[in-house]
Design an enzyme around this catalytic site. Structure first.
Site: not given
Ligand code: GLA
Length: 705
Positions: A506, A442
């Site tokens: 997301d 990430d």
């Protein structure tokens, strides 16, 4: 053919480049023959009155010194001198469709080498430039771009804008004069401006029109522009964007642009996507094993930071029952990570949460027959971390300034050898200590003031990230990596050379995902597009969707689920099981076939599909995104099948409301019984559509009989 003309033949496209008297791309488009005659003479430009007395060629790196008044291919100087180079042709080396063209300006002391390849299998044109300083004084490079010409008729642009939880939103504009420019200065590929766009003839669509697509394979800052010169000629420029003083070349030093990948299609956006997808499959993504893409369960939206190994093992057991094949524990496993305020940088297991270590969890997951994956965010550091307390000077920053945090974190300077070594050691230890098959990598903040030793260094940071990933991959060649940056903030071909999947967004809201995934599908094939079934109530939008709509939307990517299966109802679990099974049944087709997006008159209905490369079968998803505009939705026409074959049409999944909702008195015939139709019929006449509720979808399969 004269020696100074090189004609490269692709499968469906050609490129003709002249090397003398200047290096200039003369043609890039549909297959063409007849170059052997005097054809090149036929396209020699006129010289109009009222401007320079000579022709001003748009060379592979357009030069102000030749009278080009638009954006030059490079800008730089040597203490104010050598600022307007004009590159003369030196040599060309040809190896099949690979060209290496060397040009030089001896006055300015600069060499510019162009590497160019038209891939004969996929028609993807790949090129980059390398600039070398030939003088003893340092040369300051301000810009170095790849320039590609476009024909005058390519006057419509389709580019992307976006933001967190809303990636890949296309927008269109007519570029008649001047130009369009997009810049990304956020330090990662960005949600805001994907480094790619397409341009084509007016009104180009999924299936029709000429389209030229471009992508700058780079995970840092970039600038992309398309221009119409005042004489009507057009060109596209793509480059890494450098901050002031960022790029200096000592004598003999070189700077290469990122690779630019481009594709021409005579048949709309679908043809362009086909070229990029096949190219990615053959040359960009390298899976460690030739196995089906495993179905994921990612714990993030299920438990967030609340890690309890016993509970996680229960989740894993439930996941396995659903058919999940890879279980990934997300953020929250390392020392002191109870929220997003602290602990990034401290890559040691949190032994308070995991008193018996991580081994029992990994073993449990493995015993259930699943692979184990884990989340990391190596480039980042929280001020509240042991690492920061020990090494406050490890930041990518400029001393004397207080830079803003993002998600309460700073960025580490990967060009500092100590930082690079620390991260390599921690990650290597993580991958060596546990049976890890997958790393979700990430990167959750934008980069402000990327300073290294006082100098701007975003380019170096981006390259150091690549080096770190490359080193880890060489030590752990079986491990797969996901590129995630708050969802889809780092999606590009260069990161994909060292990763295997993208976390697309997301946002797991199926309606939003329909748009995001379609946007991403222009450049990326389904097998690298992470697509998860989220909970009934989407965490990002608080909207609810049926399991059918969620399941079918996630089906056309690399599928996963993003929730806590322990807490889900039996009905929901039955849904996950059903769509996971359906995905497994179809994934070999979905992950190898030709992606098609269908032109349909009503934007409330979105149709996309995947057709087997040999046209033996296909699946199509009909997604009703909004209320149908008309009382009837007309016919869906499925392009891309073999017109001479007959196909049996089978409905694999449809919304329950289709039969019970009372929207229709009578369904179209093919929903009542299996029909066999020719590929020609399916493409030209099609099938009449049912009336569907908004936010529902229907899946059909076509098999050649
Ligand atoms: C980012 C990612 C999410 C999740 C969180 C964890 O937002 O995009 O999927 O991993 O970080 O903090």
């Amino acid at each position: 053919m004269k020696e100074d003309i090189v004609h490269l033949h692709g499968n469906t496209s050609d490129l003709i480049i002249q090397t003398h008297p200047v290096v200039e791309i003369l043609y890039w488009g549909d297959n063409i023959s007849g170059v052997e005659t005097n054809a090149i003479q036929a396209i020699k430009r006129a010289i109009p009155n009222g401007r320079l007395d000579v022709d001003t060629p748009m060379t592979i790196s357009p030069e102000q010194g030749r009278g080009v008044f638009s954006s030059p291919g490079m800008e730089g100087h040597r203490q104010g001198l050598d600022w307007s180079p004009v590159f003369e042709f030196k040599t060309i080396q040809q190896n099949g469709n690979n060209l290496l063209i060397t040009t030089e300006d001896q006055n300015a002391g600069l060499r510019l080498v162009c590497e160019l390849n038209l891939d004969p299998k996929t028609d993807v044109l790949q090129l980059r430039h390398t600039l070398t300083n030939l003088k003893s004084e340092t040369y300051q490079v301000d810009r170095l771009a790849v320039t590609l010409p476009l024909p005058e008729r390519a006057e419509e642009l389709m580019a992307f804008h976006g933001r967190w939880v809303r990636e890949f939103q296309p927008h269109r504009l007519k570029v008649k004069h001047g130009g369009y420019q997009q810049e990304n200065r956020r330090g990662r590929t960005s949600h805001e401006y994907f480094p790619g766009f397409m341009q084509g003839t007016s009104g180009f669509s999924e299936q029709q029109g000429e389209v030229w697509g471009f992508h700058l394979a780079w995970s840092g800052n970039h600038r992309l522009r398309t221009d119409v010169k005042t004489d009507g000629r057009r060109f596209v420029q793509a480059e890494a964007l450098y901050f002031s003083g960022e790029m200096t070349l000592a004598e003999g030093e070189s700077l290469s642009t990122p690779w630019v990948y481009a594709a021409y299609s005579a048949h709309g956006l679908n043809g362009m996507s086909h070229a990029f997808h096949q190219f990615i499959r053959q040359q960009i993504v390298h899976f460690p094993d030739n196995k089906p893409r495993p179905v994921h369960l990612n714990t993030w939206e299920g438990i967030y930071f609340d890690h309890n190994p016993e509970y996680i093992m229960q989740m894993a057991s439930r996941a396995a029952e659903l058919g999940v094949e890879r279980f990934i524990i997300d953020d929250g496993w390392f020392k002191g990570r109870n929220n997003d305020l602290a602990a990034l940088g401290d890559w040691y297991l949190d032994t308070k949460k995991y008193p018996n270590g991580l081994e029992p969890v990994v073993a449990h997951v493995r015993n259930l027959g699943m692979e184990f994956g884990i989340w990391v965010e190596p480039e980042m550091i929280n001020p509240d971390s042991d690492l920061f307390r020990a090494h406050p000077d490890w930041l990518l920053a400029v001393e004397g300034y207080q830079q803003p945090t993002g998600r309460y974190q700073y960025v580490l300077d990967l060009q500092k050898p100590q930082v690079f070594d620390y991260l390599l050691k921690r990650l290597d230890s993580l991958l060596s200590s546990y049976d890890v098959a997958y790393v979700k990598w990430d990167m959750n903040r934008e980069i402000v003031q990327p300073g290294h030793d006082g100098y701007a260094a975003l380019d170096g940071q981006t390259k150091a990230l690549y080096d770190l990933l490359d080193e880890l991959r060489s030590r752990h060649p079986k491990v797969e990596f996901e590129s995630c940056a708050s969802g889809g903030g780092r999606i590009d071909f260069e990161i994909l050379k060292r990763t295997h999947r993208f976390w697309t967004s997301d946002n797991n809201d199926a309606l939003e995902r329909q748009h995001i995934q379609r946007g991403m599908s222009y450049f990326f094939p389904p097998e690298v597009m992470g697509a998860h079934i989220g909970g009934r109530h989407c965490h990002c939008t608080r909207r609810s969707h049926s399991i059918g709509f969620r399941g079918l939307t996630a089906l056309f990517g690399h599928m996963g689920v993003e929730l806590d299966p322990v807490k889900e109802s039996a009905e929901e679990r039955a849904g996950f099981t059903r769509y996971i099974a359906l995905h497994k049944q179809l994934r070999s087709l979905l992950h190898s076939g030709k992606v098609v997006r269908i032109d349909h008159h009503d934007p409330a209905l979105q149709i996309n599909g995947v057709i087997a490369q040999d046209q033996s079968s296909a699946v199509f998803l009909l997604s009703q995104l909004a209320m149908p505009t008309y009382t009837l939705s007309g016919c869906a026409r499925f392009a891309g099948l073999d017109p001479n074959k007959n196909y049996r049409l089978k409905v694999l999944d449809h919304p329950a409301s289709l039969r019970t909702g009372g929207v229709m008195k009578k369904l179209p015939q093919w929903l009542e019984e299996e029909l066999t139709l020719s590929g020609a019929w399916l493409a030209k006449a099609g099938i009449a559509l049912p009336v569907m509720d908004p936010e529902s979808a229907l899946l059909i399969r076509l098999d050649a009989v």
